[in-house]
Structure formats: structure tokens, C-alpha cells
Write a protein that holds these residues in place. Structure first.
Motif, short mmCIF file in Angstrom:
data_model
loop_
_atom_site.label_atom_id
_atom_site.label_comp_id
_atom_site.label_asym_id
_atom_site.label_seq_id
_atom_site.Cartn_x
_atom_site.Cartn_y
_atom_site.Cartn_z
N UNK A 41 -51.23 -17.55 4.20
CA UNK A 41 -50.85 -18.92 4.50
C UNK A 41 -52.04 -19.70 5.04
N UNK A 42 -52.21 -20.93 4.56
CA UNK A 42 -53.14 -21.88 5.19
C UNK A 42 -52.26 -22.72 6.10
N UNK A 43 -52.14 -22.28 7.34
CA UNK A 43 -51.05 -22.78 8.18
C UNK A 43 -51.38 -24.03 8.99
N UNK A 44 -52.60 -24.08 9.56
CA UNK A 44 -52.82 -25.05 10.61
C UNK A 44 -53.26 -26.42 10.06
N UNK A 45 -53.01 -27.41 10.83
CA UNK A 45 -53.38 -28.82 10.64
C UNK A 45 -52.64 -29.53 9.49
N UNK A 46 -51.52 -28.94 9.04
CA UNK A 46 -50.61 -29.68 8.18
C UNK A 46 -51.03 -29.91 6.74
N UNK A 47 -51.78 -28.97 6.18
CA UNK A 47 -52.22 -29.16 4.79
C UNK A 47 -51.04 -29.11 3.80
N UNK A 48 -49.96 -28.40 4.18
CA UNK A 48 -48.76 -28.37 3.33
C UNK A 48 -48.09 -29.73 3.27
N UNK A 49 -48.14 -30.46 4.39
CA UNK A 49 -47.55 -31.81 4.40
C UNK A 49 -48.34 -32.74 3.48
N UNK A 50 -49.67 -32.57 3.46
CA UNK A 50 -50.49 -33.40 2.57
C UNK A 50 -50.13 -33.09 1.11
N UNK A 51 -49.98 -31.79 0.83
CA UNK A 51 -49.62 -31.41 -0.55
C UNK A 51 -48.24 -31.98 -0.90
N UNK A 52 -47.30 -31.93 0.07
CA UNK A 52 -45.96 -32.49 -0.17
C UNK A 52 -46.01 -33.98 -0.39
#
Lengths: 603, 137
Positions: free
Chosen positions: A181-192
Motif C-alpha cells: 500500500x502507498x498509504x500516507x498523504x492521501x494519494x488514493x484520494x487524488x487517484x479517486x
């Protein structure tokens, strides 16, 4: 081009077009991985963008050693303007995706714009397609991965977001497989925010190395060094390793409320859990350290875990039950949330409940939970955050924003730096951590992990002496109770971590994790792979440039924003197993920050 | 007789063996050109290295229509790339499914136990967990 794949793939989701840029435009100055990612972020001027708007870009960077036989050559750096800190976001992920991206012919991947509908980006060697993913939207990570493997083939590797990323939870991560997982600093939110549910990649090309026989020999020497190190053995029993550090008050308990930790009980339970459910070990690509555990737990089946986040859940939420920590971890895995931030949020909520600022009754009603079981309440809360339902919507903004909205009493108990939730390691007992939390490039302690003081005593001093030579700096480096000379530790660890992150190898095989691979060995591996001489000093210069790029980016983001120190609570005394512990002395911390900036030449 | 023994429970799926194999055979890091590969199972939480068993009477060689695969006295077979037509009959004939063709040349990627390396097979030398070991029988 030896070592590098040679191309940077730039995909514009709005225009549905992609182009390639030569990696050589950047690699001389920025080397690769995190270095080139930073250069791309600066060039795109995305410090001006709302982090969750199409104007922000998302970059993925492998390094010149990724995908080779170099030990732990699996890593991908992920960067964007962070929705959590609104500064430069930075995360890192291992597994199999990075090597596959290079086998497909790309060192870096840049995502611009946003897709009109949920989409999956498919990279199959030179064929790049943006395909619909409407039916995957809302699915958990494992179901998405199974559906993608069915659709594209099991030889593809995936980066996936869960509902957390889709719903733009500010600390959502990007997942790959069951372990990574690339967990920190919200990179998943940017992808979303870009409507990008997943990236699928498959490659069939070779990574060339300049001197194959010498490179092979250098890799084998480095591998043997790792296999003969204590760090390799420690990976078999993380709870035992934790036991070695907890007696010094390394972990805080609750929401940084105390350092009174039920050490023996919690660790014994964790060991029992390991003995009962661990069925194997696993590793990222090319890594001899095999830091991942395979678990088989009734109800959740076979799943992987890396970096053992259970202690965060147990300590920060004050629920001394490994089964709770496992269940919380599984929900985070499926929904794609950062376990560190979630554990911090649970600590924030738990304290608010204890002091009566939040009502049990109302929270239970909001989450539709009956009974008095705190475990069930917290698990429901994690799901609600991922779906942004009820109070989950507010907490999905992170403790800093939620605290501000809820009022002063909540705001003072929001344990964060610049919007990133603090982790469980305790800066009042380990003052090197206080500096690391304060100045680190992304707001946590990991880029400057002061392992010398964590190990402490003669062993810690001997480790520090290898970095700084025998003398006062090594003595202070191993002393957790002083801030003196900690600027040297911070700079050394940052450089070591940045070097690994730029080369595309895991920093866990370096002294940042007490492991033996140092900059000279990394320089030798790079030299044989590229066919051009690099020294440890050269790598240090790249690392320094990389750190300065963070300063530059963050300076542009902040503008009027005053740099945040640590939460006020950390400057006051706290109870611990050994009695009262003094708070961090503010003026000493400010002085240490100044010395660090002077050493970095960024004053 | 020398052969490679697989202890699947020890495999962590790091795939170092694949890269090492490709590096000593092709001079580059190229798992698709490796003579062995790791097969994931059970949600990619269990792994099995797939390596040529070096059969005493190799079926891959028996079915080769061009005589490119020649059985070796100590077991297994040797490939002559000049004679190989890339028909893939050998892959179909392997009773274990442990043979595959090079995606570039279509020549079967068959294990030669790294006979020209004094250190022995690169895969076994690289595997820290001893999931692939050299066995003398």
C-alpha cells in the motif's frame, strides 16, 4: 539506456491521450524515483491546484534499480499535491507493480486531468488504453483485483483504490495485491478525484545493465550482507522486536494522552496471534528481507500484512485485543485507507468520548450500532469514514480539519502536523522523533527515522559511530533524551531514505531500518548497472537536491500559511510507566529546527 | 546426478531467482526470459517455483519434430536454437507444465543448470530462503 527503461509515460485522462517523454531529460539531474517525481511535480506547477481537482497531477516513479537483481528493487514513489497536508504528498509502495512498469518500458507514469467516468488505465507494453470501470466503482480492493485479473489476465499487476479513495477520504491510499500500500498523504484520494479506479500494467521487455557479470556479483554481495544481518532474523518476529523498544516509552498510548503502555500483555497477545494464524512469509520483488506475513484468520481467509500496523490500532484506540486490530486492518485493506491515520482518528474519537465531548448514544445512533461494545463501534466507524456516511464524512477530512470544525476542545486534541495524523511512536521520550515529526518532508517521522536512539545504549552508539565516527555526535545520536546533534541524524537518515527512494529500492535494507546496505553499496550497484561511476557522495548530493525540492514545493504551497509546530499537548508533561515525563521544550525544539535548516542550507 | 529441488513452502515470491536466471543467460534483467518462474496461488499468498524437472526420458525432446531438443545422459535436454522452429510441441508435451517459450525468439527456455558457471545454478545461489536448492542424487 542501461538501468532506466528510458521513457516517462504521460497520460491525460481528460483528453484521453498519452505521450512519452525521454527519462534522460531528467535522470542526470534527478536520478529517478522520488527525485524525478519531484521535478515533474515542480514542472507542472501543481502547488497552485486544489489537490482534489483535475489540475493536480499524480506521479508514479520507479528508479534505475527497480526491476533488477539489486536487493529489494521493487519500489515505486507516488507523489502529488497532498489532500491531507496541501503540501507535497509523498508515498512509497513495493510489491510487483514497479518492476512490471519498467518491463513495459516506462520509468515514470504521470496522470493528468480526470476521466469523465470511472476508468481503468491499461498499460500493456506500448499499448495504452483508458477503459470504463463503472461496474468496479464501489467495490473493495480484493474484489476489484479479482475482476481485473479476470478481465485482463493474471499476469497483469495492479494499483487499485477502494471506496476510501473513490470518496476522496483525505488519507486514502493506493493498494497493490494483499501486501502493499502507498498509504500516507492521501494519494488514493487524488487517484479517486481523477475517477481512476485502477491501473493495470504488463510488460515483456528487458532492463539492460551495463556490466552484467559485475552487476550480478555486486548484487550477490549485497544480498549476503543482508542475510547475515540481525535485521534479517528480526523480520521473523516483529512483536519481539517491539518488546525491545517499548521499555523506553517508544509508544504512546491513546491519543498521545499517556505513555503508560500495557507492553507485556499486548505483545504476548500479538505473539499468540502470530503463532495461531501466521502461515507463511512473503516478499516484495527481489527482496531477501521478506518482511511480509501471510495470515489465515477465520472469517477473512488468507491475507497479507506488512509493517505490522496492529500495534497502532491496539495502542491508539486503547483496545488491547489483536483480533480487533486484525479486523480493523482488514477493513482498511479493503476500503483502501491509511492504517496510521485511521488509528489516530480512532484515538481522537476515543478521547472525545471519554471526556464527554462526543456522546456514545449519538455516535451509536449515527453508526447504527447497538450494544456497548467499543470494538464494533470503532469498526463501524472505519467503514463509515470510507463511505463518508454520517460522522464518517467529517472524520474523512482528517483530525485537523474535523477538529477545527467541531470546536476548540476538539482542535486541541487533533494530533497532527500540517494535517497529517501523527503515528504511535512517541516524541516526548525520543526527542529525535520530535525533530523528525517537525521537519520531515511529509509530516511523519519515517523519512528521518532516528533508529540510533531507538536502539539506544552501546548498540545504538556503535550504529551511530558507523555513520558519524566515534565522538560526541554518535553519543548524542544514541541518546533519546537530547535534541543535541539530532540535526545530523535527521539529515543522515533523510539522505539515506531519499537515496533508496530515488534508486527504486526499499529503504528498509538501509540503516534507516538498522540494516546494513549503505550509500557506497548502492553507488556500486548503480555504477555496474549504468556503466558510469557513482560514489556514495554523488548519491548524497542527489538526495540533498531531492530534499530541497520538497522545501521549494512546500514553500510555494504555504505562501501565507505559517509552518506548524507539533501539537501543544506534546510540550506538556505526561504520565508514563517510569513516572512523569517532561514535555518537549519548545525553545529547544525550535533551536534544533534552526540547526537542521542551517545544516541543510535552507535558512 | 545434479538437479534442482523446490521447497515451495519456503518461497516468498520475491522472484529473485527469475531475475538471476535471466541475468546470467541473457545479460539483462528480464523475467520473461527466465528458465523458471514463480506461480502465485491462494490470493497470491502462497507460491510455487516452476522449474524444469530434468526428466530422465524427457518428453519435450521426444516430441521435438526438428531434433532441436536433445536428451542429456544426466537427465533433461539441451536446445539447439538454430534447429528450433518455435513450434511449441515441447511445451505441450511437458507433463508438469514447466516449460515455456521465449516471447522473443520462440525457443524453449529450458534449464541448463547453469553448467558453465562454477558457482552452480544462479537461482539457487540467489534464493535466501532456500526454496530452490541444488540436490545431488
Amino acid at each position: 539506456m542501461n538501468a532506466w527503461a528510458g521513457k516517462i509515460l504521460v497520460v491525460d485522462l481528460t483528453a484521453r491521450k498519452s505521450i512519452c517523454v525521454p527519462t534522460s531529460d531528467y535522470s542526470d539531474t534527478w536520478l529517478g524515483g522520488k527525485g524525478i517525481d519531484l521535478a515533474l511535480l515542480l514542472a507542472a506547477e501543481c502547488w497552485q491546484a486544489d489537490p482534489l481537482s483535475p489540475e493536480n497531477i499524480l506521479v508514479f516513479g520507479t528508479g534505475p534499480l527497480t526491476g533488477t537483481l539489486a536487493p529489494a528493487a521493487s519500489r515505486v514513489h507516488v507523489g502529488a499535491r497532498s489532500p491531507a497536508t496541501e503540501l507535497c504528498g509523498s508515498s512509497n509502495i513495493g510489491g510487483q507493480f514497479g518492476p512490471e512498469l519498467k518491463y513495459a518500458g516506462y520509468d515514470h507514469l504521470v496522470i493528468k486531468g480526470a476521466a469523465a467516468e470511472p476508468a481503468v488505465l491499461v498499460i500493456d507494453d506500448d499499448r495504452v488504453k483508458i477503459q470504463p470501470a463503472q461496474e468496479l466503482w464501489g467495490l473493495g480492493v480484493s474484489k476489484t483485483e479479482a475482476a481485473l485479473a479476470e478481465r485482463y489476465g493474471s499476469d497483469f499487476r495492479f494499483f487499485i483504490i477502494g471506496p476510501g479513495g473513490e470518496n476522496r477520504v483525505r488519507f486514502a491510499g493506493i493498494r497493490s495485491g494483499t501486501f502493499n500500500s502507498a498509504s500516507r498523504t492521501g494519494m488514493g484520494a487524488v487517484m479517486g478525484s481523477k475517477n481512476l479506479k485502477a491501473i493495470a500494467v504488463r510488460g515483456s521487455k528487458a532492463i539492460l545493465v551495463a556490466r552484467p557479470e559485475r552487476f550480478y556479483a555486486a548484487c550477490q554481495r549485497a544480498r549476503r550482507e543482508i542475510l547475515e544481518s540481525p535485521c534479517y532474523q528480526n523480520m521473523l518476529n516483529v512483536p519481539q522486536m517491539l518488546r525491545g523498544s517499548t521499555h523506553t516509552g517508544y509508544f504512546s498510548y491513546g491519543n498521545k494522552e499517556s505513555i503508560v503502555t500495557p507492553i507485556e500483555e499486548t505483545i504476548s497477545k500479538a505473539e499468540d496471534f502470530l503463532a495461531a494464524h501466521r502461515v507463511g512469509k512473503a516478499a516484495c520483488f527481489s527482496c531477501p528481507l521478506r518482511c511480509q506475513d501471510v495470515f489465515d484468520v477465520p472469517g477473512s481467509g488468507r491475507l497479507g500484512m506488512q509493517c505490522d500496523p496492529r500495534v497502532e490500532f491496539n495502542y491508539m484506540a486503547q483496545v488491547d485485543d489483536p483480533t480487533f486490530a486484525w479486523r480493523a486492518y482488514v477493513i482498511c485493506q479493503e476500503t483502501g485507507l491509511d492504517t496510521t491515520s485511521i488509528a489516530n482518528v480512532l484515538g481522537f474519537v476515543n478521547e472525545s468520548l471519554k471526556v464527554g465531548d462526543l456522546s456514545w448514544k449519538e455516535l451509536k445512533k449515527d453508526l447504527n450500532v447497538s450494544g456497548e461494545d467499543r470494538v464494533e463501534l470503532f469498526l463501524a466507524l472505519i467503514t463509515a469514514i470510507s463511505e463518508r456516511k454520517g460522522i464518517g464524512d467529517l472524520l474523512a477530512e482528517g483530525v485537523a480539519r474535523a477538529g477545527k470544525k467541531l470546536g476548540p476542545s476538539f482542535e486541541q486534541r487533533a494530533m497532527h502536523r500540517d494535517g497529517l495524523e501523527l503515528a504511535v511512536p512517541e516524541p516526548r521520550t525520543h526527542l529525535g522523533l520530535a525533530l523528525a515529526y517537525s521537519v520531515s518532508e511529509r509530516g511523519d517521522y519515517l523519512s528521518g527515522f532516528p533508529i540510533f536512539e531507538m536502539v539506544g545504549g552501546e548498540a545504538g552508539r556503535a550504529m551511530a559511530a558507523e555513520a558519524f565516527g566515534d565522538g560526541q555526535i554518535a553519543n548524542n545520536a544514541a541518546d533519546r533524551k537530547t535534541l543535541s546533534d539530532k540535526e545530523y541524524v535527521q539529515t543522515y537518515m533523510e539522505n539515506m531514505a531519499a537515496t533508496a527512494d530515488m534508486l527504486g529500492v526499499c529503504r528498509w535494507m538501509t540503516p534507516t531500518n538498522g540494516a546494513p546496505i549503505k550509500e557506497d553499496t548502492l553507488a556500486e550497484l548503480l555504477t555496474e548497472a549504468v556503466g558510469k561511476t557513482y560514489t556514495g557522495e554523488d548519491l548524497w548530493a542527489y538526495a540533498d537536491r531531492c530534499r530541497k525540492a520538497f522545501f521549494e514545493f512546500d514553500g510555494k504551497c504555504r505562501r501565507e500559511k505559517e509552518k506548524q509546530l507539533l501539537p501543544e499537548r506534546l510540550f506538556h508533561p505526561v504520565s508514563s510507566d517510569q513516572g512523569q515525563v517532561a514535555g518537549i521544550k519548545k525553545e529547544e525544539l525550535i533551536a534544533a529546527i534552526s540547526r537542521y535548516k542551517k545544516l541543510r542550507r535552507v535558512l | 546426478m545434479r538437479r534442482l529441488q523446490v521447497i515451495a513452502d519456503c518461497c516468498t515470491s520475491c522472484r529473485s531467482c527469475e531475475v538471476a536466471c535471466s541475468l546470467v543467460h541473457s545479460g539483462s534483467c528480464w523475467p520473461k526470459e527466465a528458465r523458471l518462474w514463480i506461480e502465485p496461488k491462494e490470493n497470491a499468498t502462497a507460491f510455487t517455483p516452476r522449474i524444469c524437472r530434468r526428466c530422465r526420458r524427457p518428453r519435450c525432446a521426444a516430441v521435438c519434430p526438428s531434433g532441436a531438443l536433445v536428451p542429456l545422459p544426466e537427465g533433461g535436454a539441451k536446445v539447439d536454437p538454430e534447429k528450433c522452429t518455435g513450434c511449441g510441441a515441447c511445451v505441450k508435451a511437458c507433463p508438469f507444465g514447466y516449460l515455456r517459450l521465449s516471447p522473443i525468439t520462440n525457443v524453449p527456455l529450458i534449464c541448463d543448470l547453469c553448467l558453465d558457471r562454477p558457482e552452480g545454478p544462479a537461482c539457487a545461489e540467489t534464493c535466501g530462503e532456500k526454496a530452490v536448492v541444488v540436490k545431488e542424487t
